[in-house]
Scaffold this motif. Structure first.
Motif, PDB file in Angstrom:
ATOM      1  N   LYS A  21       0.928  -1.178  -0.037  1.00  0.00           N
ATOM      2  CA  LYS A  21      -0.170  -0.081  -0.034  1.00  0.00           C
ATOM      3  C   LYS A  21       1.006   1.431  -0.012  1.00  0.00           C
ATOM      4  CE  LYS A  21      -3.800   2.336   0.663  1.00  0.00           C
ATOM      5  NZ  LYS A  21      -4.817   2.445  -0.278  1.00  0.00           N
ATOM      6  N   LYS A  22       1.902   1.345   0.831  1.00  0.00           N
ATOM      7  CA  LYS A  22       2.814   2.582   1.018  1.00  0.00           C
ATOM      8  C   LYS A  22       3.616   2.486  -0.464  1.00  0.00           C
ATOM      9  CE  LYS A  22       4.576   3.416   4.949  1.00  0.00           C
ATOM     10  NZ  LYS A  22       4.361   4.280   5.942  1.00  0.00           N
ATOM     11  N   GLN A  25       1.749   4.282  -3.091  1.00  0.00           N
ATOM     12  CA  GLN A  25       1.538   5.403  -2.788  1.00  0.00           C
ATOM     13  C   GLN A  25       2.779   6.426  -3.058  1.00  0.00           C
ATOM     14  OE1 GLN A  25      -0.173   5.655   1.235  1.00  0.00           O
ATOM     15  NE2 GLN A  25      -2.174   5.400   0.503  1.00  0.00           N
ATOM     16  N   ASN A  74      -5.663  -2.077   6.866  1.00  0.00           N
ATOM     17  CA  ASN A  74      -6.369  -1.187   5.714  1.00  0.00           C
ATOM     18  C   ASN A  74      -7.320  -0.175   6.418  1.00  0.00           C
ATOM     19  OD1 ASN A  74      -4.424  -0.860   3.701  1.00  0.00           O
ATOM     20  ND2 ASN A  74      -5.194  -3.221   3.234  1.00  0.00           N
ATOM     21  N   PHE A  78      -5.539   3.132   6.741  1.00  0.00           N
ATOM     22  CA  PHE A  78      -5.774   3.567   5.395  1.00  0.00           C
ATOM     23  C   PHE A  78      -7.148   4.126   5.099  1.00  0.00           C
ATOM     24  CE2 PHE A  78      -1.839   1.062   5.179  1.00  0.00           C
ATOM     25  CZ  PHE A  78      -0.747   1.886   5.066  1.00  0.00           C
ATOM     26  N   GLU A  80      -9.984   2.614   4.596  1.00  0.00           N
ATOM     27  CA  GLU A  80     -10.981   1.665   3.757  1.00  0.00           C
ATOM     28  C   GLU A  80     -12.064   1.576   4.787  1.00  0.00           C
ATOM     29  OE1 GLU A  80      -9.340  -1.791   2.561  1.00  0.00           O
ATOM     30  OE2 GLU A  80      -7.853  -0.900   1.341  1.00  0.00           O
TER      31      GLU A  80
END
Length: 104
Positions: A21-22, A25, A74, A78, A80
């Motif tokens: 995920k990181k 990005q 997540n 993050f 979600e």
């Protein structure tokens, strides 16, 4: 010992998911190492767990815990979606994993 290895492998998979995920990005070396390192360690621990557990059970538990852990991380870190259906689905995965462990 096999169950400890599977649990550690699932935790490492969650680390890999966070790294993925990181890295998606911000493409930099620390994020890539987190991503690649998490999955490499996860596969190594899972492979080692096969010395103690049946492949089908160890792999299923690893996938279930890794998936549930990835979703929860997540949702928490993050942003979600945290809708009821998603939470019920994660609980169903965990119940299935506990069932597999209890029966093996």
């Amino acid at each position: 010992m096999g169950w400890i290895l599977v649990l550690l492998a699932a935790c490492s998979e969650v680390v890999g998911v966070v790294g993925l995920k990181k890295f998606s990005q911000t493409k930099n070396l620390p994020n890539m190492l987190l991503y690649a390192g998490g999955f490499i360690v996860a596969f190594a621990l899972l492979y080692t767990s096969f010395l103690y557990l049946q492949l089908s059970v160890a792999y299923s538990v690893w996938v279930g815990l890794g998936t549930a852990g990835g979703v929860v991380v997540n949702m928490i870190f993050f942003g979600e979606s945290r809708n009821r259906s998603r939470i019920i689905s994660v609980v169903a995965i965990i119940i299935g994993v506990v069932g597999l462990k209890a029966l093996s």
